[in-house]
Design an enzyme around this catalytic site. Structure first.
Site, PDB file in Angstrom:
ATOM      1  N   ASP A 220       0.864  -1.094  -0.038  1.00 25.78           N
ATOM      2  CA  ASP A 220      -0.005  -0.083  -0.021  1.00 25.78           C
ATOM      3  C   ASP A 220       0.681   1.152  -0.103  1.00 25.78           C
ATOM      4  O   ASP A 220       0.481   2.194  -0.591  1.00 25.78           O
ATOM      5  CB  ASP A 220      -0.802   0.023   1.281  1.00 25.78           C
ATOM      6  CG  ASP A 220      -1.912  -1.262   1.393  1.00 25.78           C
ATOM      7  OD1 ASP A 220      -2.508  -1.516   0.247  1.00 25.78           O
ATOM      8  OD2 ASP A 220      -1.975  -1.854   2.263  1.00 25.78           O
ATOM      9  N   GLY A 221       1.917   1.212   0.484  1.00 22.16           N
ATOM     10  CA  GLY A 221       2.824   2.460   0.644  1.00 22.16           C
ATOM     11  C   GLY A 221       3.323   2.869  -0.908  1.00 22.16           C
ATOM     12  O   GLY A 221       3.462   4.012  -0.853  1.00 22.16           O
ATOM     13  N   GLY A 250       3.318  -6.555  -2.017  1.00 20.70           N
ATOM     14  CA  GLY A 250       4.095  -6.300  -0.946  1.00 20.70           C
ATOM     15  C   GLY A 250       3.321  -7.273   0.247  1.00 20.70           C
ATOM     16  O   GLY A 250       2.982  -8.461  -0.231  1.00 20.70           O
ATOM     17  N   GLY A 252       1.341  -5.835   2.733  1.00 22.19           N
ATOM     18  CA  GLY A 252       0.087  -5.557   3.141  1.00 22.19           C
ATOM     19  C   GLY A 252      -0.818  -5.569   2.489  1.00 22.19           C
ATOM     20  O   GLY A 252      -2.020  -6.625   2.670  1.00 22.19           O
ATOM     21  N   GLY A 480       0.299   2.795   5.718  1.00 20.09           N
ATOM     22  CA  GLY A 480       1.684   1.892   6.048  1.00 20.09           C
ATOM     23  C   GLY A 480       2.948   2.598   6.056  1.00 20.09           C
ATOM     24  O   GLY A 480       4.064   2.158   6.473  1.00 20.09           O
TER      25      GLY A 480
END
Length: 522
Positions: A220-221, A250, A252, A480
């Site tokens: 999500d980053g 990733g 998450g 995140g």
């Protein structure tokens, strides 16, 4: 175990949920044992190899999704039969699946070390003619893009973090995603990010008119970086309308999990989730999404596409970074460690609940670059009188959430997709026991935590909030990503960006006259 009567997401009052001492089911015990195995290092996993995507699988998906017969036949035709369509090097549709990981990587590691952008052809993918035509206007062309639908053929820019999650995003893209894109006539340029905020820099400088959508494959980053990069551009009002697509790569992957849920799929993880999200891209449907505007006392302005957390959740998110190679399991490990040394966070929380927004606009509204936050006043001033101020100031966690999932296996908001201009606010007051917190998080896997009866857990749908920590203990996590502990406030902006989703239906509250669809110029 009663749940207090309350409204749906458009209602006015808050709800209280929790866990009784008898709610620890056998399945939760097994999950606790699994967490213990992870922490003790006694657990090993074997990767599940997803079934290779094929022409038949994509055709079946399109038939289920109701695509016209002419479009289905066009999808199922070989890419090389159409002028300008792309084919994999060597021709074979399934060719990348039979290659070794070293062959799949090709020259990518050398290119990455040299600091060069990696295109699709240099990463062992289909060769792409990069923006040889005149760039389009940033707004999509109405003649080629029906309302809420990407064009065919389609050109996308893929931003991929090769170090995200377990570090296998590039191989998964080439073996799982690329064959489906080729079948769906989606050409792409692949760019690998090399450092934090690299994606932000890339979208700030990119000629967006070359692309029909931006595809983000990471956690999500990276989507957070992309959206904030678009909002930093001089042409941000047009740039933020560029359709976005989230592919999980990733650890998450909460946004991808939420989009998977909106499409009506079962909750899945890993490669199954990746293939589901890729098929959504092949289907081309777009849906408007809310955007959260955030401002801090230090003057920072940023935007969130998923969540802001403070306290327990933020600590687990950021402290578990050291276990990134474990993938999703990192959050389980972090949860157990944080439960062992539970903290209390002191602060003042206030919010504007749904239903009070008809009040008069504050006299001192904020109007810098970006959308106008009509419900916020400067942080130096008290919140308006029609806001709700939480009397307690000792918390275990505070969570603002725009979507349903907090990770692929944390169904935090089972009440469903937020209405336009609404977000979830959760907070847990101090006094809850470690056992109750553990049961809540275990039940959250399937969204069952809302069925319990604990007075410490509160949920309320809101349109704006303010959180002022009393000290520097704890950190904020935004999508995140780390943010310094500072007074912060935010307002949700309804349907402000467009994202590949499983349905073209818009959430209730959508005003088609307020913002044009992405294919119509401003």
């Amino acid at each position: 175990m009663g749940v207090g009567a309350g409204p749906d997401l458009g209602g006015h009052a808050s709800r209280h949920w929790g866990v009784g001492d008898d709610a620890f089911a056998p399945s939760n015990s097994s999950f606790f044992f699994f967490g213990w195995l992870v922490v003790s290092g006694s657990f090993s996993t074997r990767e599940r190899v997803a079934e290779s995507p094929s022409r038949k699988a994509l055709g079946a998906f399109m038939i289920r999704s109701g695509c016209p017969a002419a479009v289905q036949s066009q999808d199922l035709a070989a890419s090389g039969n159409d002028e300008g369509a792309l084919t994999a090097q060597g021709g074979g549709e399934g060719e990348p699946h039979g290659q070794s990981p070293d062959t799949l990587l090709g020259n990518t590691d050398k290119e990455l070390n040299a600091g060069a952008a990696v295109t699709a052809s240099s990463a062992g993918a289909a060769p792409v003619a990069l923006c040889q035509r005149e760039p389009r206007d940033l707004a999509m062309e109405p003649a080629h893009c029906p309302r809420g639908l990407l064009p065919r053929p389609c050109r996308v820019l893929v931003l991929l973090n090769p170090r995200g999650g377990k570090g296998k995003a590039l191989q998964l893209f080439q073996s799982r995603v690329q064959p489906l894109l080729e079948e769906a006539e989606i050409s792409f340029k692949l760019m690998l990010t090399e450092r934090q905020n690299h994606a932000r820099e890339l979208v700030c400088a990119e000629e967006l008119g070359c692309w029909d959508a931006l595809v983000v494959m990471s956690g999500d980053g990276l989507m957070h970086e992309v959206v904030n990069g678009l909002m930093e551009r001089p042409d941000w009002e047009t740039a933020i309308q560029k359709p976005l697509c989230s592919l999980p790569g990733g650890s998450g992957n909460a946004l991808a999990a939420s989009l998977n849920y909106y499409a009506g799929y079962e909750q899945v993880t890993d490669e199954a989730l990746l293939i589901n999200c890729t098929l959504l891209l092949c289907r081309r449907h777009l849906s408007p999404m809310n955007l959260l505007s955030l401002r801090t006392a230090s003057g920072l302005q940023l935007y969130s596409v998923l969540s802001l957390s403070w306290g327990f959740v933020a600590d687990v998110d950021l402290e578990s970074e050291k276990y990134r190679r474990l993938g999703e399991i990192r959050f389980t490990v972090g949860t157990f460690f944080r439960l062992a040394s539970l903290r209390i966070y002191q602060g003042q929380l206030a919010y504007l609940p749904v239903g009070n927004t008809a009040s008069k606009m504050p006299a001192s509204t904020l109007a810098p670059k970006g959308p106008v936050d009509t419900y916020l006043v400067p942080l130096e001033e008290p919140v308006p009188s029609h806001w709700t101020v939480v009397p307690e100031q000792d918390f275990i966690l505070v969570l603002v959430l725009l979507h349903t999932h907090l990770s692929t296996e944390m169904f935090a908001a089972p009440m469903g997709r937020c209405e336009a201009g609404v977000m979830h606010l959760f907070y847990v007051r101090a006094g809850v026991s470690r056992a109750m917190l553990l049961r809540l998080f275990l039940a959250m896997q399937k969204g069952k935590h809302m069925e319990f009866d604990c007075p410490y857990l509160v949920h309320v749908p809101v349109v704006a909030f303010r959180l002022e920590p009393k000290n520097q203990r704890g950190v904020f996590s935004v999508d995140g990503e780390l943010m310094a502990c500072d007074a912060v406030q935010g307002q949700v902006h309804p349907n402000y960006l467009w994202m590949v989703c499983g349905s073209r239906d818009t959430p209730s509250g959508w005003d088609s006259q307020r913002r044009p669809p992405p294919e119509e110029p401003l």
